[in-house]
Design a protein around this motif. Structure first.
Motif, PDB file in Angstrom:
ATOM      1  N   VAL A   1       0.834  -1.206   0.000  1.00 14.40           N
ATOM      2  CA  VAL A   1       0.000   0.000   0.000  1.00 14.40           C
ATOM      3  C   VAL A   1       0.867   1.254   0.000  1.00 14.40           C
ATOM      4  CG1 VAL A   1      -1.581   1.383   1.404  1.00 14.40           C
ATOM      5  CG2 VAL A   1      -2.053  -1.038   1.015  1.00 14.40           C
ATOM      6  N   GLY A   2       1.849   1.308   0.911  1.00 19.78           N
ATOM      7  CA  GLY A   2       2.673   2.510   1.023  1.00 19.78           C
ATOM      8  C   GLY A   2       3.462   2.800  -0.227  1.00 19.78           C
ATOM      9  N   CYS A   3       4.180   1.793  -0.734  1.00 19.32           N
ATOM     10  CA  CYS A   3       5.007   2.005  -1.919  1.00 19.32           C
ATOM     11  C   CYS A   3       4.150   2.164  -3.168  1.00 19.32           C
ATOM     12  CB  CYS A   3       5.988   0.849  -2.094  1.00 19.32           C
ATOM     13  SG  CYS A   3       7.263   0.792  -0.808  1.00 19.32           S
ATOM     14  N   GLY A   4       3.006   1.476  -3.217  1.00 20.46           N
ATOM     15  CA  GLY A   4       2.114   1.634  -4.367  1.00 20.46           C
ATOM     16  C   GLY A   4       1.555   3.036  -4.467  1.00 20.46           C
ATOM     17  N   ILE A   5       1.111   3.572  -3.320  1.00 18.93           N
ATOM     18  CA  ILE A   5       0.613   4.955  -3.312  1.00 18.93           C
ATOM     19  C   ILE A   5       1.713   5.916  -3.735  1.00 18.93           C
ATOM     20  CG2 ILE A   5      -0.114   6.834  -1.796  1.00 18.93           C
ATOM     21  CD1 ILE A   5      -2.398   5.062  -2.394  1.00 18.93           C
ATOM     22  N   SER A   6       2.927   5.738  -3.206  1.00 15.52           N
ATOM     23  CA  SER A   6       4.042   6.618  -3.569  1.00 15.52           C
ATOM     24  C   SER A   6       4.310   6.584  -5.066  1.00 15.52           C
ATOM     25  CB  SER A   6       5.308   6.204  -2.819  1.00 15.52           C
ATOM     26  OG  SER A   6       5.217   6.529  -1.465  1.00 15.52           O
ATOM     27  N   LEU A   7       4.312   5.384  -5.630  1.00 17.52           N
ATOM     28  CA  LEU A   7       4.576   5.249  -7.057  1.00 17.52           C
ATOM     29  C   LEU A   7       3.512   5.957  -7.883  1.00 17.52           C
ATOM     30  CD1 LEU A   7       6.321   3.934  -9.273  1.00 17.52           C
ATOM     31  CD2 LEU A   7       4.816   1.929  -9.125  1.00 17.52           C
ATOM     32  N   PHE A   8       2.246   5.770  -7.522  1.00 17.90           N
ATOM     33  CA  PHE A   8       1.179   6.358  -8.333  1.00 17.90           C
ATOM     34  C   PHE A   8       1.067   7.872  -8.158  1.00 17.90           C
ATOM     35  CE2 PHE A   8      -0.556   1.952  -8.663  1.00 17.90           C
ATOM     36  CZ  PHE A   8      -0.589   1.914 -10.056  1.00 17.90           C
ATOM     37  N   THR A   9       1.509   8.419  -7.009  1.00 23.05           N
ATOM     38  CA  THR A   9       1.510   9.883  -6.903  1.00 23.05           C
ATOM     39  C   THR A   9       2.424  10.494  -7.959  1.00 23.05           C
ATOM     40  OG1 THR A   9       3.260   9.863  -5.222  1.00 23.05           O
ATOM     41  CG2 THR A   9       0.982   9.929  -4.435  1.00 23.05           C
ATOM     42  N   GLN A  10       3.490   9.783  -8.322  1.00 24.50           N
ATOM     43  CA  GLN A  10       4.407  10.292  -9.339  1.00 24.50           C
ATOM     44  C   GLN A  10       3.929   9.944 -10.751  1.00 24.50           C
ATOM     45  OE1 GLN A  10       6.884  12.280  -7.916  1.00 24.50           O
ATOM     46  NE2 GLN A  10       5.505  11.690  -6.262  1.00 24.50           N
ATOM     47  N   LEU A  11       3.461   8.706 -10.948  1.00 22.93           N
ATOM     48  CA  LEU A  11       2.994   8.290 -12.271  1.00 22.93           C
ATOM     49  C   LEU A  11       1.739   9.044 -12.705  1.00 22.93           C
ATOM     50  CD1 LEU A  11       3.417   4.391 -12.076  1.00 22.93           C
ATOM     51  CD2 LEU A  11       4.926   6.048 -13.183  1.00 22.93           C
ATOM     52  N   SER A  12       1.079   9.698 -11.764  1.00 19.50           N
ATOM     53  CA  SER A  12      -0.135  10.441 -12.102  1.00 19.50           C
ATOM     54  C   SER A  12       0.141  11.635 -13.005  1.00 19.50           C
ATOM     55  CB  SER A  12      -0.821  10.925 -10.822  1.00 19.50           C
ATOM     56  OG  SER A  12      -0.019  11.898 -10.166  1.00 19.50           O
ATOM     57  N   GLY A  13       1.407  12.088 -13.065  1.00 17.28           N
ATOM     58  CA  GLY A  13       1.755  13.202 -13.942  1.00 17.28           C
ATOM     59  C   GLY A  13       2.026  14.512 -13.241  1.00 17.28           C
ATOM     60  N   ILE A  14       1.944  14.518 -11.916  1.00 10.92           N
ATOM     61  CA  ILE A  14       2.094  15.781 -11.184  1.00 10.92           C
ATOM     62  C   ILE A  14       3.455  16.419 -11.403  1.00 10.92           C
ATOM     63  CG2 ILE A  14       2.861  14.572  -9.085  1.00 10.92           C
ATOM     64  CD1 ILE A  14       0.642  17.721  -9.151  1.00 10.92           C
ATOM     65  N   GLU A  15       4.518  15.613 -11.398  1.00 14.41           N
ATOM     66  CA  GLU A  15       5.849  16.199 -11.529  1.00 14.41           C
ATOM     67  C   GLU A  15       6.086  16.725 -12.938  1.00 14.41           C
ATOM     68  OE1 GLU A  15       7.113  16.758  -8.884  1.00 14.41           O
ATOM     69  OE2 GLU A  15       6.244  15.257  -7.559  1.00 14.41           O
TER      70      GLU A  15
ATOM     71  N   ALA B   1      12.693  10.609 -10.055  1.00  8.79           N
ATOM     72  CA  ALA B   1      13.936  10.854 -10.792  1.00  8.79           C
ATOM     73  C   ALA B   1      13.886  10.246 -12.186  1.00  8.79           C
ATOM     74  CB  ALA B   1      15.121  10.279 -10.009  1.00  8.79           C
ATOM     75  N   VAL B   2      13.397   9.003 -12.283  1.00  8.88           N
ATOM     76  CA  VAL B   2      13.298   8.349 -13.591  1.00  8.88           C
ATOM     77  C   VAL B   2      12.379   9.136 -14.521  1.00  8.88           C
ATOM     78  CG1 VAL B   2      12.474   6.290 -14.799  1.00  8.88           C
ATOM     79  CG2 VAL B   2      13.833   6.053 -12.717  1.00  8.88           C
ATOM     80  N   LEU B   3      11.243   9.570 -13.996  1.00  4.55           N
ATOM     81  CA  LEU B   3      10.298  10.333 -14.816  1.00  4.55           C
ATOM     82  C   LEU B   3      10.907  11.665 -15.255  1.00  4.55           C
ATOM     83  CD1 LEU B   3       7.018   9.647 -12.813  1.00  4.55           C
ATOM     84  CD2 LEU B   3       7.585   8.777 -15.081  1.00  4.55           C
ATOM     85  N   SER B   4      11.573  12.347 -14.325  1.00  6.30           N
ATOM     86  CA  SER B   4      12.157  13.649 -14.666  1.00  6.30           C
ATOM     87  C   SER B   4      13.266  13.528 -15.697  1.00  6.30           C
ATOM     88  CB  SER B   4      12.699  14.317 -13.399  1.00  6.30           C
ATOM     89  OG  SER B   4      11.663  14.556 -12.474  1.00  6.30           O
ATOM     90  N   LEU B   5      13.988  12.400 -15.661  1.00 10.05           N
ATOM     91  CA  LEU B   5      15.064  12.180 -16.620  1.00 10.05           C
ATOM     92  C   LEU B   5      14.551  11.763 -17.993  1.00 10.05           C
ATOM     93  CD1 LEU B   5      17.652  10.342 -14.346  1.00 10.05           C
ATOM     94  CD2 LEU B   5      18.058  12.491 -15.563  1.00 10.05           C
ATOM     95  N   THR B   6      13.282  11.391 -18.074  1.00  8.47           N
ATOM     96  CA  THR B   6      12.760  10.851 -19.335  1.00  8.47           C
ATOM     97  C   THR B   6      11.591  11.625 -19.919  1.00  8.47           C
ATOM     98  OG1 THR B   6      11.331   9.310 -18.099  1.00  8.47           O
ATOM     99  CG2 THR B   6      13.507   8.513 -18.756  1.00  8.47           C
TER     100      THR B   6
END
Length: 465
Positions: free
Chosen positions: A259-273, A403-408
């Motif tokens: 739950v914790g890591c899944g929520i963290s991952l999706f907060t970033q994959l949602s496109g906010i950054e 970081a991965v998203l920002s680099l790509t």
């Protein structure tokens, strides 16, 4: 004994209020230090003549450092306590900020942002956990979210500074040293977490600290009951075969980690950054004037703050899970519409209003929903014996994916276009909704001990806590 109701009427005492202020400063620094790069990149590019790849490296430097800081924060907060770790974070914030502001080259700037990122990562690992361990269950959501709300304020201030174009990027980055110094000063007088004190075998200190946190009005018996509950759980933890990072591998803890890591991952994959870091770059690429692109970023940051305030006001009444399930579809639709506009070649001056509207609608639903869950969930779901390791693992997932998203992101846009990128992030929002609906339980109003009990009973699931 149901501690979710026992301390439900606990007041926000002066100690808790100051703790929330310290959390807010930490969140502000996180938001400001990560958000300031959005507008600063335009000036940095002019000064250093950097390429697209170098832009991504400079942006992601703070995120790489955050992964390292999240891991270090876990070790330090477990060994030396939450308070001392946050004091160290304040020092590193000052040093990292000043190093960025005087960097002579793009390479040294990227390296300095890695240093600054270690403070960001350690803060996001330690501060929400510290606040959650001090707060009574009925107030925990709002107090922890003071950190989340301040992130939005930091992003808003950073975008206002960038949009004004009145300061050089060096001054705009260097100004963050001031609140960092204030954070250090405030934390000098704050108490240590009573849960960490119990874990360290200092039960008498924990009793005195808990009485101080709950205030002079608090019934002594309630304080003793709360302390007994913490001590009882700690005794059980001492019998556990594994603690810390090793403990995260235990089957009964795995649901919390998912739950914790899944929520963290999706907060970033949602496109906010993507929206926060690269809106000016994306909009100038499709023909916006620099000033108009920066003004759009200000509108987005203001929307973020407004929706964080709204979320702060209602999340403990509506419930974390229910609120997020209502909000995610709006974010997905906004990104899908935005992708359609880009994919069909309608991104022209005549449709500028539609582009900005879609971005604001996305921010409205995302900031008022999924973004509320990231740091709050991590502060709640992990048992005491693995809490530092769990929050660290969660922060590392968040910052690593960031970081991965920002680099790509820019490279992906170059490869499949703005429209394709928006469709990808819309799909991630759909996946996030499914994940929360199927996996994430409702945690509003539950004490940390109640949540741990649900994990031990194997009832940590929707409808089970």
């Amino acid at each position: 004994m149901d501690t979710s109701t026992q301390h439900g009427t606990a007041r926000v005492t002066p100690v808790l209020l100051v703790t929330a202020v310290a959390a807010a400063i930490s969140g502000f620094l996180y938001g400001y230090d990560t958000g300031i790069i959005s507008g600063a990149l335009l000036q940095i590019g002019d000064e250093f003549g950097i390429s697209r790849i170098q832009e991504q490296v400079i942006t992601a430097g703070i995120l790489v450092g955050a992964v390292l800081g999240a891991f270090a924060g876990s070790k330090l907060s477990e060994r030396y306590g939450r308070k001392k770790t946050i004091l160290l974070v304040g020092v590193v914030f000052v040093l990292g900020t000043l190093a960025c502001s005087v960097a002579p080259t793009a390479t040294t700037l990227a390296a300095a942002r890695v240093l600054l990122g270690t403070a960001v990562g350690a803060a996001t690992q330690t501060v929400p956990m510290f606040v959650a361990e001090l707060a009574p269950a009925a107030r925990r959501g709002r107090l922890v979210l003071s950190f989340q709300l301040a992130i939005g304020v930091g992003i808003l201030v950073a975008t206002l500074v960038g949009a004004s174009e009145q300061l050089s990027w060096r001054w705009s980055i260097g100004l963050a040293a001031v609140p960092a110094a204030v954070l250090f000063t405030i934390m000098l007088r704050q108490p240590e977490s009573p849960r960490w004190l119990v874990k360290a075998g200092r039960v008498d200190d924990a009793r005195a600290t808990l009485q101080r946190i709950r205030g002079a009005h608090a019934d002594h018996r309630d304080v003793e009951d709360e302390l007994d509950h913490i001590v009882g759980l700690e005794r059980e933890q001492r019998k556990a075969p594994a603690k810390g990072w090793d403990g995260l591998r235990q089957p009964w803890i795995r649901p919390a980690l998912v739950v914790g890591c899944g929520i963290s991952l999706f907060t970033q994959l949602s496109g906010i950054e993507m929206i926060i870091y690269y809106t000016p770059t994306i909009l100038t690429d499709v023909g916006f004037e620099r000033s108009s692109a920066l003004q759009a970023s200000v509108a987005l940051a203001a929307t973020y703050v407004v929706m964080q305030v709204v979320g702060l006001a209602v999340i403990d009444r509506i419930g974390r899970r229910r609120l997020v399930l209502v909000m995610i579809p709006g974010a997905a639709v906004a990104l899908a519409v935005l992708g359609t506009v880009f994919a069909t070649g309608q991104d022209t001056p005549d449709t500028a209003w539609l582009l900005v509207t879609c971005l604001i609608v996305f921010m409205l639903f995302n900031a008022g929903g999924l973004q509320l869950m990231g740091w709050l969930t991590g502060s709640e779901v992990y048992p005491l014996a693995v809490r530092s390791a769990g929050t660290s693992a969660q922060a590392m997932v968040l910052w690593g994916s960031n970081a991965v998203l920002s680099l790509t992101i820019l490279s992906m846009i170059d490869a499949i276009g703005e429209g394709g990128a928006m469709f990808v992030y819309a799909a991630f929002n759909v996946a996030a909704w499914i994940f929360i609906w199927r996996v994430v339980p409702e945690l509003s109003g539950r004490s940390l001990e109640d949540i741990e009990g649900a994990l031990r009973r194997d009832s940590f699931r929707p409808g089970g806590v």
